[in-house]
Design a protein around this motif. Structure first.
Motif, PDB file in Angstrom:
ATOM      1  N   ASN A 141       0.790  -1.263   0.126  1.00  0.00           N
ATOM      2  CA  ASN A 141       0.253   0.215   0.046  1.00  0.00           C
ATOM      3  C   ASN A 141       0.832   1.506   0.707  1.00  0.00           C
ATOM      4  OD1 ASN A 141       1.528  -0.467   2.950  1.00  0.00           O
ATOM      5  ND2 ASN A 141      -1.148   0.260   3.307  1.00  0.00           N
ATOM      6  N   ASP A 142       2.009   1.184  -0.553  1.00  0.00           N
ATOM      7  CA  ASP A 142       2.840   2.030  -0.381  1.00  0.00           C
ATOM      8  C   ASP A 142       2.612   3.135   0.787  1.00  0.00           C
ATOM      9  OD1 ASP A 142       4.177   2.594  -2.688  1.00  0.00           O
ATOM     10  OD2 ASP A 142       2.738   3.769  -3.923  1.00  0.00           O
ATOM     11  N   ALA A 143       3.576   1.818   2.359  1.00  0.00           N
ATOM     12  CA  ALA A 143       3.180   2.693   3.199  1.00  0.00           C
ATOM     13  C   ALA A 143       4.674   2.820   3.422  1.00  0.00           C
ATOM     14  CB  ALA A 143       2.654   1.650   3.954  1.00  0.00           C
ATOM     15  N   GLY A 144       5.259   2.344   3.314  1.00  0.00           N
ATOM     16  CA  GLY A 144       6.916   2.442   2.858  1.00  0.00           C
ATOM     17  C   GLY A 144       7.559   1.827   4.301  1.00  0.00           C
ATOM     18  N   ARG A 145       6.604   0.422   4.709  1.00  0.00           N
ATOM     19  CA  ARG A 145       7.065  -0.428   5.990  1.00  0.00           C
ATOM     20  C   ARG A 145       7.131  -1.873   5.117  1.00  0.00           C
ATOM     21  NH1 ARG A 145       5.886  -4.748   7.568  1.00  0.00           N
ATOM     22  NH2 ARG A 145       3.294  -4.648   6.756  1.00  0.00           N
ATOM     23  N   ALA A 146       8.673  -2.088   5.946  1.00  0.00           N
ATOM     24  CA  ALA A 146       9.538  -3.081   5.390  1.00  0.00           C
ATOM     25  C   ALA A 146       8.808  -4.428   5.159  1.00  0.00           C
ATOM     26  CB  ALA A 146      11.175  -2.954   6.009  1.00  0.00           C
ATOM     27  N   PHE A 147       8.262  -4.926   4.269  1.00  0.00           N
ATOM     28  CA  PHE A 147       8.046  -6.035   4.908  1.00  0.00           C
ATOM     29  C   PHE A 147       8.395  -7.529   4.975  1.00  0.00           C
ATOM     30  CE2 PHE A 147       5.847  -4.037   0.972  1.00  0.00           C
ATOM     31  CZ  PHE A 147       4.647  -4.261   1.527  1.00  0.00           C
ATOM     32  N   GLN A 148       7.366  -8.117   6.668  1.00  0.00           N
ATOM     33  CA  GLN A 148       8.159  -9.667   6.542  1.00  0.00           C
ATOM     34  C   GLN A 148       7.369 -10.361   6.364  1.00  0.00           C
ATOM     35  OE1 GLN A 148       7.275  -8.855  10.843  1.00  0.00           O
ATOM     36  NE2 GLN A 148      10.045  -7.510  10.716  1.00  0.00           N
ATOM     37  N   GLU A 149       8.389 -12.004   5.924  1.00  0.00           N
ATOM     38  CA  GLU A 149       7.618 -13.111   5.455  1.00  0.00           C
ATOM     39  C   GLU A 149       6.405 -13.156   6.125  1.00  0.00           C
ATOM     40  OE1 GLU A 149      11.987 -13.081   5.896  1.00  0.00           O
ATOM     41  OE2 GLU A 149      10.547 -12.609   7.242  1.00  0.00           O
ATOM     42  N   GLY A 150       5.256 -12.815   6.974  1.00  0.00           N
ATOM     43  CA  GLY A 150       3.789 -13.442   8.147  1.00  0.00           C
ATOM     44  C   GLY A 150       3.717 -12.515   6.992  1.00  0.00           C
TER      45      GLY A 150
END
Length: 352
Positions: A141-150
């Protein structure tokens, strides 16, 4: 930190799909250098020059030209000999190409994965299967948070959707068939990879190199966009360390991100392009906005789980990755052999 282990790979029978692609070319050369018996399965290269052609195919035990969408051809190729490990890198990897041909890309990335896993169900010698997907598998969603595997999977463009679906297909085959056979099947979600030898269309570094060699200015669509840039050797090293762990440790996670070291500074497309054009003494880039684009502007992955569970993290930060990449292209443009350059960088990486 963990690294690819020649003692593990020596003598291993490895099926490498996508061996004619950019990452696959580096992986095949590195595996063969460590003593693995590498069988490649892929389409012929679709661009000229192509790193696979520049390297040659002599280091491979066999090279099969196969379309993953052809189930019979995949079954016949896989059944030709037993394999200890499988690295599935073959894919249609270009976002804009998938927008132009969504059905073909979906067929390759989803059904191609299913065809391969179906063919591998009869492989008695298998110790592990690693399916390479993408950092774009997440619902962004372009929030900029780094995605984690879960985090939730998703995809607002055909390429991202195809890779998220490949994740689901892989997990379903693992749970339905391979787990009961004691064969770990996992997915690796790599960041945006740069490195010498990428000549694909619509790839930032490849576009920069083509423009520089033509004496033109490269055009950027989204210079403000951020991506989890990593050098191809960091990415491939992560895959190989992951495969080693899958084959030897029962507690290895079944999905891992690979990208920049946790806490590494974000680098925008414009910043990378500036460093790259300066390294090649090329014309400065120029901006031509693509208002119709639906590509995510911000993308980052959290590679902390790979560090905690595998003891692996990237060794080259963003500026170093760009420097290694541009050095490769500069020297290749001056006439040095691609194979010699790749082997020299593998040597240098292993000594870090």
């Amino acid at each position: 930190m963990s690294r690819p282990d020649p003692a593990f790979w020596a003598g291993k029978r490895v099926l490498l799909t996508g061996h004619t692609g950019f990452k696959g070319s580096w992986a095949g050369l590195w595996l063969a250098r460590m003593g693995a018996e590498v069988t490649g399965l892929a389409l012929a290269p679709d661009q000229t020059p192509a790193l696979a052609d520049l390297l040659g195919y002599e280091h491979l035990t066999a090279s099969h030209t196969v379309d993953l969408r052809d189930r019979r051809a995949v079954t016949d190729a896989v059944g030709a000999r037993p394999f200890d490990l499988v690295l599935h890198m073959a894919a249609q990897p270009i976002v804009r190409a998938a927008i132009e041909d969504p059905v073909g890309s979906l067929a390759t990335n989803i059904m191609g994965t299913a065809h391969l896993l179906e063919a591998l169900r009869d492989e008695d010698a298998l110790k592990a299967v690693l399916v390479i997907t993408s950092d774009k598998v997440y619902a962004n969603n372009d929030a900029g948070r780094a995605f984690q595997e879960g985090d939730a999977l998703g995809g607002k463009d055909p390429y991202s959707a195809s890779k998220a679906c490949a994740e689901i297909v892989t997990a379903s085959y693992a749970k339905s068939y391979f787990d009961r056979a004691g064969v770990p099947v996992a997915t690796a979600r790599g960041g945006n990879v740069i490195g010498g030898g990428d000549f694909s269309r619509d790839r930032l570094v490849a576009d920069i190199v083509r423009a520089a060699r033509a004496g033109e200015a490269v055009v950027l669509r989204h210079p403000e966009a951020t991506r989890p840039w990593q050098h191809v050797l960091d990415c491939v090293a992560g895959y190989l360390v992951y495969a080693q762990a899958l084959a030897t440790r029962k507690d290895t996670p079944r999905a891992l991100n690979f990208g920049p070291r946790p806490g590494a500074a974000e680098i925008t497309v414009g910043e990378l392009a500036t460093q790259a054009t300066q390294a090649l003494s090329a014309k400065p880039w120029r901006h031509e906005p693509d208002l119709a684009s639906i590509e995510a502007k911000m993308l980052a992955v959290d590679a902390g789980l790979a560090r905690r569970t595998l003891g692996f993290e990237s060794r080259l930060d963003g500026p170093a990755a760009v420097a290694w990449t541009m050095e490769w292209y500069r020297r290749q443009g001056e006439g040095e052999a691609a194979r010699d350059l790749c082997l020299a960088q593998i040597d240098a990486y292993e000594s870090l």
